[in-house]
Design a protein around this motif. Structure first.
Motif, PDB file in Angstrom:
ATOM      1  N   HIS A  83       7.418  -8.407 -15.586  1.00  0.00           N
ATOM      2  CA  HIS A  83       6.989  -9.679 -14.982  1.00  0.00           C
ATOM      3  C   HIS A  83       6.393  -9.430 -13.594  1.00  0.00           C
ATOM      4  CE1 HIS A  83       8.520 -12.263 -18.099  1.00  0.00           C
ATOM      5  NE2 HIS A  83       9.734 -11.749 -18.011  1.00  0.00           N
ATOM      6  N   TRP A  84       6.696  -8.264 -13.036  1.00  0.00           N
ATOM      7  CA  TRP A  84       6.136  -7.844 -11.747  1.00  0.00           C
ATOM      8  C   TRP A  84       5.297  -6.582 -11.968  1.00  0.00           C
ATOM      9  CZ3 TRP A  84      11.445  -8.809 -12.371  1.00  0.00           C
ATOM     10  CH2 TRP A  84      11.880 -10.031 -11.849  1.00  0.00           C
ATOM     11  N   PRO A  85       4.165  -6.722 -12.657  1.00  0.00           N
ATOM     12  CA  PRO A  85       3.371  -5.556 -13.066  1.00  0.00           C
ATOM     13  C   PRO A  85       2.908  -4.668 -11.915  1.00  0.00           C
ATOM     14  CG  PRO A  85       2.100  -7.588 -13.318  1.00  0.00           C
ATOM     15  CD  PRO A  85       3.504  -7.982 -13.061  1.00  0.00           C
ATOM     16  N   GLN A  86       2.598  -5.264 -10.743  1.00  0.00           N
ATOM     17  CA  GLN A  86       2.108  -4.461  -9.625  1.00  0.00           C
ATOM     18  C   GLN A  86       3.168  -3.465  -9.167  1.00  0.00           C
ATOM     19  OE1 GLN A  86      -1.205  -5.491 -10.205  1.00  0.00           O
ATOM     20  NE2 GLN A  86      -1.245  -4.742  -8.092  1.00  0.00           N
ATOM     21  N   TRP A  87       4.432  -3.895  -9.160  1.00  0.00           N
ATOM     22  CA  TRP A  87       5.494  -2.998  -8.746  1.00  0.00           C
ATOM     23  C   TRP A  87       5.719  -1.884  -9.775  1.00  0.00           C
ATOM     24  CZ3 TRP A  87       7.068  -2.934  -3.943  1.00  0.00           C
ATOM     25  CH2 TRP A  87       6.940  -4.087  -3.165  1.00  0.00           C
ATOM     26  N   VAL A  88       5.663  -2.239 -11.046  1.00  0.00           N
ATOM     27  CA  VAL A  88       5.826  -1.231 -12.099  1.00  0.00           C
ATOM     28  C   VAL A  88       4.679  -0.236 -12.054  1.00  0.00           C
ATOM     29  CG1 VAL A  88       5.937  -0.839 -14.590  1.00  0.00           C
ATOM     30  CG2 VAL A  88       7.138  -2.786 -13.580  1.00  0.00           C
ATOM     31  N   LEU A  89       3.451  -0.724 -11.866  1.00  0.00           N
ATOM     32  CA  LEU A  89       2.285   0.160 -11.789  1.00  0.00           C
ATOM     33  C   LEU A  89       2.362   1.068 -10.564  1.00  0.00           C
ATOM     34  CD1 LEU A  89      -0.502  -2.351 -12.863  1.00  0.00           C
ATOM     35  CD2 LEU A  89       0.253  -0.332 -14.129  1.00  0.00           C
ATOM     36  N   ALA A  90       2.875   0.541  -9.445  1.00  0.00           N
ATOM     37  CA  ALA A  90       3.032   1.364  -8.243  1.00  0.00           C
ATOM     38  C   ALA A  90       4.033   2.494  -8.496  1.00  0.00           C
ATOM     39  CB  ALA A  90       3.489   0.501  -7.073  1.00  0.00           C
ATOM     40  N   ALA A  91       5.148   2.136  -9.158  1.00  0.00           N
ATOM     41  CA  ALA A  91       6.140   3.163  -9.507  1.00  0.00           C
ATOM     42  C   ALA A  91       5.545   4.178 -10.482  1.00  0.00           C
ATOM     43  CB  ALA A  91       7.375   2.501 -10.121  1.00  0.00           C
ATOM     44  N   GLY A  92       4.717   3.684 -11.407  1.00  0.00           N
ATOM     45  CA  GLY A  92       4.075   4.567 -12.378  1.00  0.00           C
ATOM     46  C   GLY A  92       3.113   5.538 -11.717  1.00  0.00           C
ATOM     47  N   THR A  93       2.355   5.055 -10.738  1.00  0.00           N
ATOM     48  CA  THR A  93       1.421   5.932 -10.014  1.00  0.00           C
ATOM     49  C   THR A  93       2.177   7.029  -9.275  1.00  0.00           C
ATOM     50  OG1 THR A  93      -0.184   4.140  -9.720  1.00  0.00           O
ATOM     51  CG2 THR A  93      -0.359   6.021  -8.230  1.00  0.00           C
ATOM     52  N   LEU A  94       3.265   6.639  -8.602  1.00  0.00           N
ATOM     53  CA  LEU A  94       4.088   7.625  -7.892  1.00  0.00           C
ATOM     54  C   LEU A  94       4.669   8.646  -8.865  1.00  0.00           C
ATOM     55  CD1 LEU A  94       5.437   8.611  -5.298  1.00  0.00           C
ATOM     56  CD2 LEU A  94       7.299   6.981  -5.738  1.00  0.00           C
ATOM     57  N   SER A  95       5.139   8.161 -10.020  1.00  0.00           N
ATOM     58  CA  SER A  95       5.693   9.051 -11.046  1.00  0.00           C
ATOM     59  C   SER A  95       4.645  10.049 -11.527  1.00  0.00           C
ATOM     60  CB  SER A  95       6.208   8.227 -12.226  1.00  0.00           C
ATOM     61  OG  SER A  95       6.491   9.042 -13.341  1.00  0.00           O
ATOM     62  N   GLN A  96       3.432   9.576 -11.785  1.00  0.00           N
ATOM     63  CA  GLN A  96       2.375  10.454 -12.258  1.00  0.00           C
ATOM     64  C   GLN A  96       2.041  11.529 -11.232  1.00  0.00           C
ATOM     65  OE1 GLN A  96      -1.026   8.174 -13.634  1.00  0.00           O
ATOM     66  NE2 GLN A  96       0.306   6.744 -14.727  1.00  0.00           N
ATOM     67  N   ILE A  97       1.939  11.140  -9.973  1.00  0.00           N
ATOM     68  CA  ILE A  97       1.603  12.111  -8.926  1.00  0.00           C
ATOM     69  C   ILE A  97       2.695  13.185  -8.828  1.00  0.00           C
ATOM     70  CG2 ILE A  97       1.309  12.402  -6.434  1.00  0.00           C
ATOM     71  CD1 ILE A  97      -0.068   9.657  -6.410  1.00  0.00           C
ATOM     72  N   VAL A  98       3.961  12.760  -8.926  1.00  0.00           N
ATOM     73  CA  VAL A  98       5.072  13.709  -8.871  1.00  0.00           C
ATOM     74  C   VAL A  98       5.021  14.674 -10.046  1.00  0.00           C
ATOM     75  CG1 VAL A  98       7.588  13.946  -9.075  1.00  0.00           C
ATOM     76  CG2 VAL A  98       6.614  12.232  -7.535  1.00  0.00           C
TER      77      VAL A  98
END
Length: 358
Positions: A107-122
Motif C-alpha cells: 500500500h506504500w509502494p514508494q517505500w517498498v521500491l526504495a527498500a528494493g533499490t537498496l537491496s539490489q545495490i547491496v
C-alpha cells in the motif's frame, strides 16, 4: 477498449524471452539459479502488464515486491557461475523472505521500491566483490583463465547498479514530471533490463563453458596461495624445495607436452604428474615466480615461437599456418593467442614473422 503502450509490448517480449530461456536451459543443472531469475522476471513482467492494462482487476499491487527479489536472485546466478559446487540450499531461501514480507506493505509502494533499490545495490555490490575474488583465484587453477574471467558479468553488474540508481530517481520524481517523460523513462529502464537478460541467456546458451566455475577445493587452494607465500611468508629452505619441485614438474610438463592440452587445469596436471594440486601450485608460484595460468601459457608461447623459428617454409606459409600452430600448442582461440603473444613479445605474430631475420 484497452490502449496498449510500447512498454506493454516490451513486457510481452520480455515474458517470451524469459520462457524461451528457461526452456533452453532446462536440462542443465548449472543454470538452476538463472532459471529462477528468468521465472521471476516472467512473473514480474506479467504482473506489470496486468497492473498497467487492467485486463484483470487484482485490487492490490504486486510488482513493488519484485524489487526485493531481483538482487538475491542475481547474486545466486553469480554464485553458481563462479562456484561449481554451489547448490540451491534451504539456507539460501532466507534471502527471499524480505520480498515475501513486503507484500503486506505494498500500500506504500514508494517505500517498498526504495527498500528494493537498496537491496539490489547491496546484492549487486556483493556479486562484484565475489567476482573480483574469483578472478584473483582463477589463474591459480586454470590455463584458460582469461576466457573464464567473467569480466562481462562484472560489467553487467555495474550497469545494473547504475540502472537501479537511475530508476530510484525516476520513482521519486514521478509526482513532479510530465507523464510523457515518465513513460519514456520507464520504457528505457525496461529496455535496459531486457537487453541485460537477453545477453545472459545468449551467453549461457552459446558458451556454457563460461559458467563452469571452480570447486570449493580449487577456491580454497587459490586463496591459500594468494594469502601465503605470495605475501612473502616463505622461508629460504621452502623456496629451495619449491625450486627443486618446480624443476621436476617442468620436466614432466615438457616431456609429456601437457601444456598442449587446450583447457588444462591444475587438477588435470596433478592427475598426469602424480603430484598434489597444492604442491604444484606452490612450486609454480615460488619456483617459477608466477601463477599456474601464466606458466602454462608461457610454455605454449615458447612452443609456438620455436616452431616458427625452426620451420623451413617461407614466412607467408607460416602466416597461413599460424593459427594451426597456436591451436596445436594448446591455445583455445586466435584472440587469446594474439593477445598473449603481443603482451610477451611486444608485437603481433605477423610483425614477428616480418621482422625475423631470414
Amino acid at each position: 477498449m484497452v490502449n496498449y503502450s510500447a512498454s506493454n509490448f516490451l513486457q510481452i517480449a520480455f515474458i517470451t524471452l524469459s520462457i524461451l530461456g528457461i526452456a533452453l536451459l532446462w536440462a542443465q543443472t548449472r543454470f538452476t539459479a538463472m532459471r529462477y531469475l528468468l521465472g521471476a522476471t516472467a512473473l514480474l513482467m506479467t504482473f506489470n502488464f496486468i497492473e498497467e492494462t487492467k485486463v484483470v482487476n487484482l485490487g492490490y499491487l504486486i510488482t513493488p515486491s519484485f524489487s526485493l527479489l531481483m538482487g538475491p536472485l542475481f547474486f545466486a546466478v553469480v554464485a553458481q557461475l563462479i562456484s561449481a559446487s554451489y547448490q540451491q540450499q534451504s539456507k539460501h531461501w532466507v534471502h527471499l523472505v524480505p520480498a515475501a514480507i513486503s507484500l503486506l506493505f505494498n500500500h506504500w509502494p514508494q517505500w517498498v521500491l526504495a527498500a528494493g533499490t537498496l537491496s539490489q545495490i547491496v546484492y549487486f555490490s556483493l556479486s562484484i566483490k565475489a567476482l573480483i575474488r574469483y578472478q584473483h583465484i582463477l589463474p591459480q587453477n586454470r590455463s584458460d583463465a582469461n576466457k573464464l574471467r567473467a569480466d562481462w558479468v562484472k560489467r553487467i553488474l555495474w550497469v545494473l547498479v547504475g540502472v537501479a540508481l537511475v530508476d530510484a530517481v525516476r520513482h521519486n520524481l514521478q509526482p513532479y514530471l510530465p507523464t510523457t517523460l515518465l513513460l519514456r523513462w520507464y520504457l528505457v529502464m525496461q529496455l535496459s533490463y531486457f537487453l541485460i537478460v537477453a545477453l545472459l541467456v545468449i551467453r549461457a546458451v552459446r558458451e556454457p563453458q563460461l559458467f563452469a566455475g571452480l570447486t570449493d577445493g580449487e577456491q580454497a587452494l587459490g586463496l591459500s596461495v594468494i594469502e601465503g607465500c605470495d605475501k612473502g611468508k616463505c622461508k629460504a629452505d621452502e623456496t629451495t624445495q619449491a625450486d627443486t619441485l618446480f624443476k621436476e614438474l617442468n620436466k614432466q610438463v615438457h616431456s609429456q607436452q601437457l601444456y598442449r592440452l587446450p583447457r588444462l587445469s591444475l587438477r588435470d596436471l596433478a592427475q598426469h604428474t602424480g603430484l598434489g594440486e597444492k604442491d604444484i601450485s606452490w612450486a609454480i608460484n615460488q619456483g617459477y615466480g608466477s601463477n599456474f595460468n601464466d606458466y602454462v601459457n608461457a610454455q605454449r608461447l615458447a612452443d609456438v615461437v620455436s616452431q616458427l623459428d625452426s620451420a623451413k617454409e617461407s614466412d607467408s606459409d607460416k602466416k597461413v599456418r599460424l593459427l594451426d600452430i597456436a591451436l596445436e600448442a594448446g591455445f583455445n582461440s586466435k584472440s587469446s593467442f594474439n593477445s598473449l603473444f603481443k603482451r610477451h613479445l611486444g608485437m603481433t605474430p605477423s610483425q614477428y614473422l616480418a621482422e625475423k631475420p631470414q
